[in-house]
Design a protein around this motif. Structure first.
Motif: not given
Length: 294
Positions: A11-22, A24-34, A102-108
């Motif tokens: 999940x962290x290697x093969x799907x790395x880009x997807x995890x990162x995108x999700x 960062x989207x979560x951070x932006x949605x939560x108001x934690x973007x910098x 993102x990690x929970x979604x990938x594991x699911x």
């Protein structure tokens, strides 16, 4: 991780880009973007460190394991950076916890048909991220304490300047409460200036000290003693009526120490001791004072 590490590693290697995108989207949605550039760097570094810990079979139950040393290093740097920029501990912790979704979604997606494996892997990932979030809070608090300590030291240095009033005469205007730490700072700065300037007299002005108690008097006596050990002498100015009464009531012995009511009186005495005579010259625009060596 002991179990399901292969799935998490994938999940962290093969799907790395997807995890990162999700993430960062979560951070932006939560108001934690910098900012996009800083978040890409921070999330990328942390994700790489977590992947290294997974490959080293780090235990999620013990975040102090050597396998997680790189993760701790990245988190410590991240916490220190955010503490310096004024972010809160909650914001720093939220940055890490935003990775859960993102990690929970990938594991699911990986274990959609295996509830037992999904539960185990989710628990391990959750435990790891919780430990990471707790670590960020601890390191953030330590960083803030260090920053506050440095700021207090800088304020103390600014609030206790050693001023050269005349050749051979130094002055330290004291403002605020005089405690042990500040006394040590004043003593070091004053003694250093005595050495640098070769001054024979130091005026300690306590006009700005709100109250004088036994402890404050002891600090003043220590400072005067240190000055005398350097071959110089001291004058304490700013002895207001209230302070004089307090000193008498407390039975504080200032015998042998010259005291004056005002800084002007102390400077006048200091000039006389150093061989200068203050005389009033002929009146001109704005007035003038003449100083001559005795």
């Amino acid at each position: 991780m002991k179990q399901n590490s292969a799935a998490v590693e994938e999940l962290l290697s093969v799907h790395r880009d997807q995890v990162l995108a999700e993430w960062q989207a979560e951070l932006t949605a939560g108001g934690g973007g910098r900012g996009l550039s800083s978040e890409i760097r921070e999330t990328g570094e942390l994700l790489n460190a977590i992947l290294g810990g997974v490959r080293a079979n780090g235990s999620t139950e013990n975040f102090d394991d050597a396998a997680w040393s790189n993760v701790r290093g990245v988190l410590a740097q991240l916490s220190a950076s955010r503490a310096a920029q004024g972010s809160t501990a909650a914001d720093t912790s939220r940055f890490v916890l935003a990775l859960k979704k993102p990690l929970f979604a990938g594991l699911q997606r990986k274990f959609a048909s295996d509830a037992a494996a999904l539960g185990e892997s989710t628990w391990e990932v959750s435990s790891l991220l919780d430990n990471m979030a707790q670590y960020t809070v601890t390191t953030y608090q330590r960083s803030r304490e260090e920053i506050i300590g440095r700021q207090q030291q800088e304020l103390l240095e600014l609030s206790t300047p050693v001023v050269k009033l005349w050749d051979g005469v130094l002055a330290v205007p004291m403002i605020g409460t005089l405690d042990s730490g500040r006394t040590q700072l004043v003593m070091e700065a004053l003694l250093q200036r005595i050495v640098e300037t070769g001054s024979a007299l130091a005026i300690i002005d306590i006009t700005g000290v709100p109250t004088v108690d036994t402890l404050v008097a002891q600090h003043l006596l220590k400072t005067v003693t240190a000055i005398r050990l350097m071959g110089a002498d001291a004058i304490i100015s700013g002895i207001r009526p209230q302070i004089a009464q307090t000193i008498v009531h407390l039975g504080i012995d200032l015998e042998g120490i010259t005291t004056k009511a005002t800084l002007a009186d102390a400077l006048s005495l200091a000039l006389k001791r150093t061989g200068f005579v203050v005389t009033k010259g002929r009146p001109v625009a704005g007035g003038t004072l003449g100083l001559g060596a005795a």
